[in-house]
Design a protein around this motif. Sequence first.
Motif, PDB file in Angstrom:
ATOM      1  N   SER A  36      -0.728  36.653  22.737  1.00  0.00           N
ATOM      2  CA  SER A  36       0.452  35.770  23.581  1.00  0.00           C
ATOM      3  C   SER A  36       1.764  36.856  23.758  1.00  0.00           C
ATOM      4  O   SER A  36       1.740  37.809  23.440  1.00  0.00           O
ATOM      5  N   VAL A  37       2.541  36.130  24.307  1.00  0.00           N
ATOM      6  CA  VAL A  37       3.873  36.991  24.691  1.00  0.00           C
ATOM      7  C   VAL A  37       5.023  36.039  23.808  1.00  0.00           C
ATOM      8  O   VAL A  37       5.159  34.897  23.796  1.00  0.00           O
ATOM      9  N   SER A  43      11.982  34.446  27.671  1.00  0.00           N
ATOM     10  CA  SER A  43      13.268  33.809  28.072  1.00  0.00           C
ATOM     11  C   SER A  43      13.922  35.198  28.848  1.00  0.00           C
ATOM     12  O   SER A  43      14.436  34.650  29.899  1.00  0.00           O
ATOM     13  N   GLU A  44      13.808  36.317  28.515  1.00  0.00           N
ATOM     14  CA  GLU A  44      13.952  37.264  29.322  1.00  0.00           C
ATOM     15  C   GLU A  44      13.829  37.444  30.589  1.00  0.00           C
ATOM     16  O   GLU A  44      14.441  37.802  31.714  1.00  0.00           O
ATOM     17  N   VAL A  95       2.252  36.475  37.919  1.00  0.00           N
ATOM     18  CA  VAL A  95       1.247  36.084  37.044  1.00  0.00           C
ATOM     19  C   VAL A  95       1.008  37.404  35.762  1.00  0.00           C
ATOM     20  O   VAL A  95       1.009  38.577  36.287  1.00  0.00           O
ATOM     21  N   PHE A  96       1.294  36.638  34.670  1.00  0.00           N
ATOM     22  CA  PHE A  96       0.972  37.889  33.484  1.00  0.00           C
ATOM     23  C   PHE A  96       0.020  37.113  32.626  1.00  0.00           C
ATOM     24  O   PHE A  96       0.017  35.945  32.310  1.00  0.00           O
ATOM     25  N   ALA A 202       8.529  44.414  30.003  1.00  0.00           N
ATOM     26  CA  ALA A 202       9.144  43.398  29.016  1.00  0.00           C
ATOM     27  C   ALA A 202       8.118  42.432  28.512  1.00  0.00           C
ATOM     28  O   ALA A 202       8.343  42.308  27.017  1.00  0.00           O
ATOM     29  N   MET A 203       7.259  42.204  29.338  1.00  0.00           N
ATOM     30  CA  MET A 203       6.242  41.113  28.664  1.00  0.00           C
ATOM     31  C   MET A 203       5.179  41.801  27.768  1.00  0.00           C
ATOM     32  O   MET A 203       4.881  41.507  26.633  1.00  0.00           O
ATOM     33  N   LEU A 204       4.835  43.216  28.100  1.00  0.00           N
ATOM     34  CA  LEU A 204       4.150  44.349  27.253  1.00  0.00           C
ATOM     35  C   LEU A 204       4.807  44.323  25.833  1.00  0.00           C
ATOM     36  O   LEU A 204       4.151  44.253  24.902  1.00  0.00           O
ATOM     37  N   ASP A 205       6.081  44.412  25.937  1.00  0.00           N
ATOM     38  CA  ASP A 205       6.818  44.899  24.914  1.00  0.00           C
ATOM     39  C   ASP A 205       7.206  43.723  23.963  1.00  0.00           C
ATOM     40  O   ASP A 205       6.988  43.788  22.723  1.00  0.00           O
TER      41      ASP A 205
END
Length: 211
Positions: A36-37, A43-44, A95-96, A202-205
Amino acid sequence: MRKLAILLSVALVATTAGCGFLLGDEALAFESAPASVSDEALSETGYEQTLNESQTVSREFTVAGQSRQVNVTNHLTQYERSIDLGPLGEQRAAVFATFSSPEVSVASQTFNPISDMSNRELLSQFGSNYDGLSVGQQVENQTHTVLGSEAGVEKYEGTAELGGQSIDVYIHVTTVKHDGDYVVALGLYPQQLSGEETHVFAMLDGLQHGE
């Protein structure tokens, strides 16, 4: 993405057939931990979770007169972001998605189809809110830390149908092995969104696995 989950599940179970270790009466069961993220990354970036599901595929195989059932459970999570696309109006166009699949380990042998699939092969199974997705040339490959490991994040150009029109898109994809599972992360968005790549990374992080 549901298509991806189904095909990979079936491929994984089929990989175990005929390997000479389908012995015993109880079913073999394997399940991945969800990926998950984090809330901070959501939020970012402004993404919202739209799908969170597990899927178990069961198959029975007979080898040398003995049958064994194998159950494989994968996890799929999808996030979307609404974007104003001008004439197309407000669309959930970014989409992610994350997909986790367990590594099957029996009798000192390990199996998982994702380990042998290229990112392009994974993208060929990709299905989402985009219809008619066509993946073109790879345009970039960046090394990035994903779940604590250095991984190649490949970027492809492509086209997709959105709001009845064909639009140019970018697709990012990476695969990492983490805590015994294979985790695939995919990001897809219209090319006109020049800053969306920053959101994808940022989602990967913010990617979490098994938390």
